[in-house]
Design a protein around this motif. Sequence first.
Motif, mmCIF file in Angstrom:
data_model
loop_
_atom_site.group_PDB
_atom_site.id
_atom_site.type_symbol
_atom_site.label_atom_id
_atom_site.label_comp_id
_atom_site.label_asym_id
_atom_site.label_seq_id
_atom_site.Cartn_x
_atom_site.Cartn_y
_atom_site.Cartn_z
ATOM 1 N N TYR A 1 0.961 -1.225 -0.139
ATOM 2 C CA TYR A 1 -0.067 -0.171 -0.110
ATOM 3 C C TYR A 1 0.992 1.254 -0.010
ATOM 4 O O TYR A 1 1.436 1.572 1.049
ATOM 5 C CB TYR A 1 -0.872 -0.154 1.244
ATOM 6 C CG TYR A 1 -2.017 1.025 1.298
ATOM 7 C CD1 TYR A 1 -2.974 1.139 0.398
ATOM 8 C CD2 TYR A 1 -1.612 2.184 2.320
ATOM 9 C CE1 TYR A 1 -3.909 2.419 0.442
ATOM 10 C CE2 TYR A 1 -2.523 3.236 2.262
ATOM 11 C CZ TYR A 1 -3.733 3.361 1.519
ATOM 12 O OH TYR A 1 -4.388 4.280 1.466
ATOM 13 N N GLN A 2 0.929 1.962 -1.056
ATOM 14 C CA GLN A 2 1.719 3.239 -1.119
ATOM 15 C C GLN A 2 0.894 4.309 -1.409
ATOM 16 O O GLN A 2 0.255 4.298 -2.713
ATOM 17 C CB GLN A 2 2.916 2.813 -2.370
ATOM 18 C CG GLN A 2 3.884 2.175 -1.975
ATOM 19 C CD GLN A 2 5.029 2.214 -3.053
ATOM 20 O OE1 GLN A 2 4.818 2.040 -4.074
ATOM 21 N NE2 GLN A 2 6.202 1.780 -2.445
ATOM 22 N N VAL A 3 1.129 5.463 -0.760
ATOM 23 C CA VAL A 3 0.504 6.560 -0.937
ATOM 24 C C VAL A 3 1.640 7.697 -0.935
ATOM 25 O O VAL A 3 2.392 7.941 0.243
ATOM 26 C CB VAL A 3 -0.677 6.816 0.121
ATOM 27 C CG1 VAL A 3 -1.143 8.287 -0.367
ATOM 28 C CG2 VAL A 3 -1.675 5.927 -0.212
ATOM 29 N N ARG A 4 1.525 8.389 -2.161
ATOM 30 C CA ARG A 4 2.839 9.294 -2.217
ATOM 31 C C ARG A 4 2.021 10.547 -2.700
ATOM 32 O O ARG A 4 1.169 10.567 -3.770
ATOM 33 C CB ARG A 4 3.683 9.044 -3.015
ATOM 34 C CG ARG A 4 4.847 7.928 -2.502
ATOM 35 C CD ARG A 4 6.078 7.819 -2.999
ATOM 36 N NE ARG A 4 6.194 7.647 -4.629
ATOM 37 C CZ ARG A 4 6.590 6.644 -5.191
ATOM 38 N NH1 ARG A 4 6.925 5.471 -4.449
ATOM 39 N NH2 ARG A 4 6.757 6.502 -6.554
ATOM 40 N N CYS A 5 2.854 11.750 -2.320
ATOM 41 C CA CYS A 5 2.255 13.130 -3.021
ATOM 42 C C CYS A 5 3.522 13.950 -3.254
ATOM 43 O O CYS A 5 4.355 14.213 -1.876
ATOM 44 C CB CYS A 5 1.227 13.613 -2.203
ATOM 45 S SG CYS A 5 0.554 15.302 -2.763
ATOM 46 N N GLU A 6 3.650 14.454 -4.347
ATOM 47 C CA GLU A 6 4.859 15.491 -4.539
ATOM 48 C C GLU A 6 4.141 16.835 -4.907
ATOM 49 O O GLU A 6 3.460 16.666 -5.973
ATOM 50 C CB GLU A 6 5.921 15.051 -5.518
ATOM 51 C CG GLU A 6 7.067 15.928 -5.410
ATOM 52 C CD GLU A 6 8.138 15.722 -6.616
ATOM 53 O OE1 GLU A 6 7.994 14.690 -7.384
ATOM 54 O OE2 GLU A 6 8.998 16.328 -6.531
ATOM 55 N N ALA A 7 4.359 17.722 -4.127
ATOM 56 C CA ALA A 7 3.957 19.154 -4.744
ATOM 57 C C ALA A 7 5.253 19.967 -5.136
ATOM 58 O O ALA A 7 6.292 20.095 -4.652
ATOM 59 C CB ALA A 7 3.428 19.883 -3.573
ATOM 60 N N VAL A 8 4.957 20.125 -6.669
ATOM 61 C CA VAL A 8 6.027 20.948 -7.300
ATOM 62 C C VAL A 8 5.691 22.442 -7.431
ATOM 63 O O VAL A 8 4.490 22.900 -7.835
ATOM 64 C CB VAL A 8 6.149 20.416 -8.778
ATOM 65 C CG1 VAL A 8 7.228 21.027 -9.505
ATOM 66 C CG2 VAL A 8 6.418 18.860 -8.658
ATOM 67 N N CYS A 9 6.419 23.255 -6.749
ATOM 68 C CA CYS A 9 6.024 24.587 -6.493
ATOM 69 C C CYS A 9 7.144 25.534 -7.332
ATOM 70 O O CYS A 9 7.828 24.914 -7.791
ATOM 71 C CB CYS A 9 6.098 25.224 -5.214
ATOM 72 S SG CYS A 9 5.251 24.033 -4.247
ATOM 73 N N ALA B 1 8.201 19.195 -2.528
ATOM 74 C CA ALA B 1 8.063 18.723 -1.346
ATOM 75 C C ALA B 1 7.267 17.383 -1.588
ATOM 76 O O ALA B 1 6.363 17.319 -2.271
ATOM 77 C CB ALA B 1 7.524 19.586 -0.221
ATOM 78 N N ARG B 2 7.973 16.275 -1.204
ATOM 79 C CA ARG B 2 7.370 14.959 -1.239
ATOM 80 C C ARG B 2 7.036 14.244 0.102
ATOM 81 O O ARG B 2 7.844 14.113 0.833
ATOM 82 C CB ARG B 2 8.406 14.073 -2.159
ATOM 83 C CG ARG B 2 8.007 12.842 -2.571
ATOM 84 C CD ARG B 2 8.920 12.218 -3.782
ATOM 85 N NE ARG B 2 10.045 11.738 -2.955
ATOM 86 C CZ ARG B 2 11.026 11.399 -3.439
ATOM 87 N NH1 ARG B 2 11.134 11.335 -4.855
ATOM 88 N NH2 ARG B 2 12.028 11.045 -2.954
ATOM 89 N N ILE B 3 5.905 13.667 0.222
ATOM 90 C CA ILE B 3 5.600 12.707 1.383
ATOM 91 C C ILE B 3 5.232 11.342 0.793
ATOM 92 O O ILE B 3 4.976 11.145 -0.403
ATOM 93 C CB ILE B 3 4.151 13.345 2.111
ATOM 94 C CG1 ILE B 3 3.108 13.364 1.243
ATOM 95 C CG2 ILE B 3 4.786 14.759 2.762
ATOM 96 C CD1 ILE B 3 1.809 13.731 1.882
ATOM 97 N N GLY B 4 5.480 10.424 2.016
ATOM 98 C CA GLY B 4 4.939 9.267 1.623
ATOM 99 C C GLY B 4 6.029 8.233 1.359
ATOM 100 O O GLY B 4 5.975 7.077 0.879
#
Lengths: 339, 339, 339, 339
Positions: free
Chosen positions: B236-244, B249-252
Amino acid sequence: MGDLLGVAVLGAGHMGADHVRRLDRVVSGARVAAVADPDVARAEEAVAGIAGASVHTETEAALDAPGVRAVLIASPGPAHEEALLAALARGLPVLCEKPMVPDSAGALRVVEAEARLGRRLAQIGFMRRYDDGYRRLKALLDEGRLGRPLMLHCVHRNVSSPKDFTSAMLIDSSVSHEIDAARWLLGQELTAVTVLRPRPSAGAPEGLSDPQFVLFETDGGALVDVEVFVNCGFGYQVRCEAVCEAGSARIGDDHGMLVSARGAAAAEVPQDYLVRFVDAYDREVQSWVDATRQGRVTGPTAWDGYAASAVAEAGVRALESGARTAVGLAPRPELYAGN
Amino acid sequence: MGDLLGVAVLGAGHMGADHVRRLDRVVSGARVAAVADPDVARAEEAVAGIAGASVHTETEAALDAPGVRAVLIASPGPAHEEALLAALARGLPVLCEKPMVPDSAGALRVVEAEARLGRRLAQIGFMRRYDDGYRRLKALLDEGRLGRPLMLHCVHRNVSSPKDFTSAMLIDSSVSHEIDAARWLLGQELTAVTVLRPRPSAGAPEGLSDPQFVLFETDGGALVDVEVFVNCGFGYQVRCEAVCEAGSARIGDDHGMLVSARGAAAAEVPQDYLVRFVDAYDREVQSWVDATRQGRVTGPTAWDGYAASAVAEAGVRALESGARTAVGLAPRPELYAGN
Amino acid sequence: MGDLLGVAVLGAGHMGADHVRRLDRVVSGARVAAVADPDVARAEEAVAGIAGASVHTETEAALDAPGVRAVLIASPGPAHEEALLAALARGLPVLCEKPMVPDSAGALRVVEAEARLGRRLAQIGFMRRYDDGYRRLKALLDEGRLGRPLMLHCVHRNVSSPKDFTSAMLIDSSVSHEIDAARWLLGQELTAVTVLRPRPSAGAPEGLSDPQFVLFETDGGALVDVEVFVNCGFGYQVRCEAVCEAGSARIGDDHGMLVSARGAAAAEVPQDYLVRFVDAYDREVQSWVDATRQGRVTGPTAWDGYAASAVAEAGVRALESGARTAVGLAPRPELYAGN
Amino acid sequence: MGDLLGVAVLGAGHMGADHVRRLDRVVSGARVAAVADPDVARAEEAVAGIAGASVHTETEAALDAPGVRAVLIASPGPAHEEALLAALARGLPVLCEKPMVPDSAGALRVVEAEARLGRRLAQIGFMRRYDDGYRRLKALLDEGRLGRPLMLHCVHRNVSSPKDFTSAMLIDSSVSHEIDAARWLLGQELTAVTVLRPRPSAGAPEGLSDPQFVLFETDGGALVDVEVFVNCGFGYQVRCEAVCEAGSARIGDDHGMLVSARGAAAAEVPQDYLVRFVDAYDREVQSWVDATRQGRVTGPTAWDGYAASAVAEAGVRALESGARTAVGLAPRPELYAGN
């Protein structure tokens, strides 16, 4: 509900007030029934807005207050022995912050009192045993698929030390966490200790031997090394790598978020142990409340508290002498067999 | 204590029973006052050993049971609308599991009912907003030091899909989490959606379009892409990268422990969302109990629930048509301004 | 030794001068025999101190200079077609920097010339195929233990774009690397492309559509998405994650050193592609020299160069139209079967 | 080109043959002019296909062979002293594999011979100084922004030890790399050593004290600890963390590719030092060839070779005695001032 566990909290300083908040607002199944602190204003501030919590200046009055069915000791270390003996005398389950009793002689008196009682009532606040990382490491070691643990490499860093922190306190206040963690992870007693002192960091207060490098030997032939550095300047880092016969496992390097900016991909390092171990504290107290309501004691024992004090005392002597110093432990009472 | 929040739990299935346990044993300040489930045996099993919890087969009976001051809806999605309207009619604060109401027309009726009431009572169970990683990411984006967010790259993988999982459910059940997370992280509405379908994995059941790649456009000019892969096989992998504008920034990607063995240094991947998000569920319910006891509503709103349904519906149409599909949202009632 | 491979380098700009240095001082088995550049001073500067290297202003003169047994083309893209045809006409092995020929019509003429010749002489400078990370990923995919690749998620970020960089160049200059890498990693042709444009970053020059999000479909049913962001401000990041039926593999996140300081644990992000890919360039040229000395051609073919141009052209059309755009490829000559 | 550096390679075993290949096919500017090995067949096999390389059974014959302008010593350690003295006597630049001379008395004789010569000709093969990670760490420490280094934590693990590996060889063969690396990184001499022996791993051959934990003190007040574990079973791991006054830096934890499969996200651990350090070997020899062609010597000196031998000897005594053991170094000749 009438069956919430009424807890007397002894000590309303930083740690005590935090536990009052935790019992009132985080943990399920408990309520704050009494708070004691010599500084009555501090005690009253801690329980502001909490219905049914009485305030006391004396330990015994708090233990005897209506509704008190268990005790959480968060007073300064020197007050612990008397408080523990008073709780044991009343048959009250108790969660006592570390150090259980700062000197091993006093700690042994608590062990003996509980042994005479013939049943366990005391749990000691070694909260790392409730940290998710440590629990996973413990489970992996117990499972055995990496073979026997040969070495633990530990790192314990603080941003800066409190005022009046002494060179001995790097051992008996900071490394005491690793002492318990090593005993628990390995299931072995520590038998000797050596302390090495690199030239102190320019960031350490004058006269403080910081960092130190502490080496423990165990009765199972393992080696435990601890870098303790309480003025590292940049963050609170606690790491542990267990090197086993068929692999190694490391905790304390994870991060919640990775930020790429200004030429670096960086993970934040927490600045404070409360940030790093907040979940462990919550889990520790919840676990204690749950077990206590069921009439059980499941956490670190008075024997663990005594052993930590005895090893730390040997460590302080090793720091002073520069020599390898053997740890002397009293015989382990039957009550603690297997713990 | 008389002031524990008495909660009626609707639904005693997997999720409902878990919430009953959480309210009884994990969360502070609440108690289970009533449980309703058409399967009375299941309801009784869920409350076994919990004093003061009545058992019902009908929603309305549970809401009217003695001691009920708030409602937690964990019944199947199609039952949510009626339960929400019943709770609103009684002025009861309610925490409703996602999807608030599966179809956007029904969701809009709930929004309108609450808007007519003129005060917020409903919180929707988008628990990712309570996950430590997502909260850190949200705080970082709000702080603004990385500039405006331009893109979110999301990954949502499950080991395997439940029986009878359909291609549309990858959107309206799985990606619905990312729909809410994206709206919340960006503070923007999603305005269009495109769904791409690579050739299905051999590991997916016959006929299931798995994985899918879903693209959202927002009213702030940002782009959100989501890989959803519900039969990835390994974890189970949940990742999120916010590119600004000034960094990403990346979590998960964190891990609790790194194990070196057999030629690899490996971090365990959780197999289940309950492992990954257990703390988020606990925090969500604790936060709801705390706010409710203070007469406040602080979490995701009925509007958030409606918007998620409307976007998911557009997503399912986009899946079927293969074309970019605009999202139509009703006007936002005044009650939800700024939320 | 008489058998060092004498190479004519065409172009003495930034890239050409770097290849001259590489042939002279890094790579084994080759020597610089001639350099051509319209700017003769620049050519002379490039070969300063290199014995036996003649200097020319005309391509043909350099190819015909004594000792020339192979050609390295590092002149501007528009000059490539003529140089390639001249090298092929002389039967000279050639390493041509990307893009092989900027327009696909010209690229096809080179393909046809080589096909008429009936043997391969040209290698195209897609140096990512020589990067250690990409090679490991390719080997893993070819090995097959993760099953069929379903998606590639790619990120391509630069600190800032050169002056006069256009929105189309994000596709045909930057993403062209991912175009070749995707074709090579998957062993599939790209058949359609869609380009999405989030609202441009404030850090991008006025009028530049930066970042872009590019989606490719393949003839094997896979999906390739590329975030290209040439003014990300903080570093040069190239990442690729291959999502397969039984697992995923990611490259581009490693670091040489992790520094904990000032509240963060940080890995340096390189600022320049030469830092990130220096080893790939060295390996590419060494590999070409080794193969050439043995009379073989082993690297990316003229067909790869043509396909990259054709896909990039479709990408630029997709950028302009906003619509999904099919890629049209000429029939593949027999010479390139299996490559 | 007439000016390729003709090198005599002494020793055609595993390491010697690898250096022959490297000089012939990887490194720029050199050629193999002669190879010497008592086993003539082995020498001939090593140079098969290399034009202009003569084969010898005697060191002196190789040094005097036509075209020899420099020497690379890759014979067994006991043969190094004689070979080094012969090269120095002929004024030939030499790259000598580690250990320079196994016993410190012999090593000192080489130092003295070179000092008498009055110019540096010898470079010692401590190839970690050419590893990218170590170079970045060295640069960071020299730059000074982390303050003074206080401790180095080192890990050196091999999958399994060669047959006939002894407990002393963990120090004088394995840890000798860390001895040089520590001296170089810190710019300090090691003054004392203590060796701790945990109970040996079940994976180690009977009688071998493996792992060991080695502690060095330096004349700058720093501490260096090394876990050496030559039968760790799972991979070749070399890590180093420098703990400084204002931060710490760690190398050796990077990975080329992260693979998520079967419940874990895993990075491959190399099985062999040649995989981990292949680039360092290439860079070392290229750097030596480049400097030698310019008449310079830039790498680790004979003094570094001597110091490593002297420290390793003290380490072996410490292993045998179990006690802290002082390191005695001869006075450093003027020739090596500042190196």
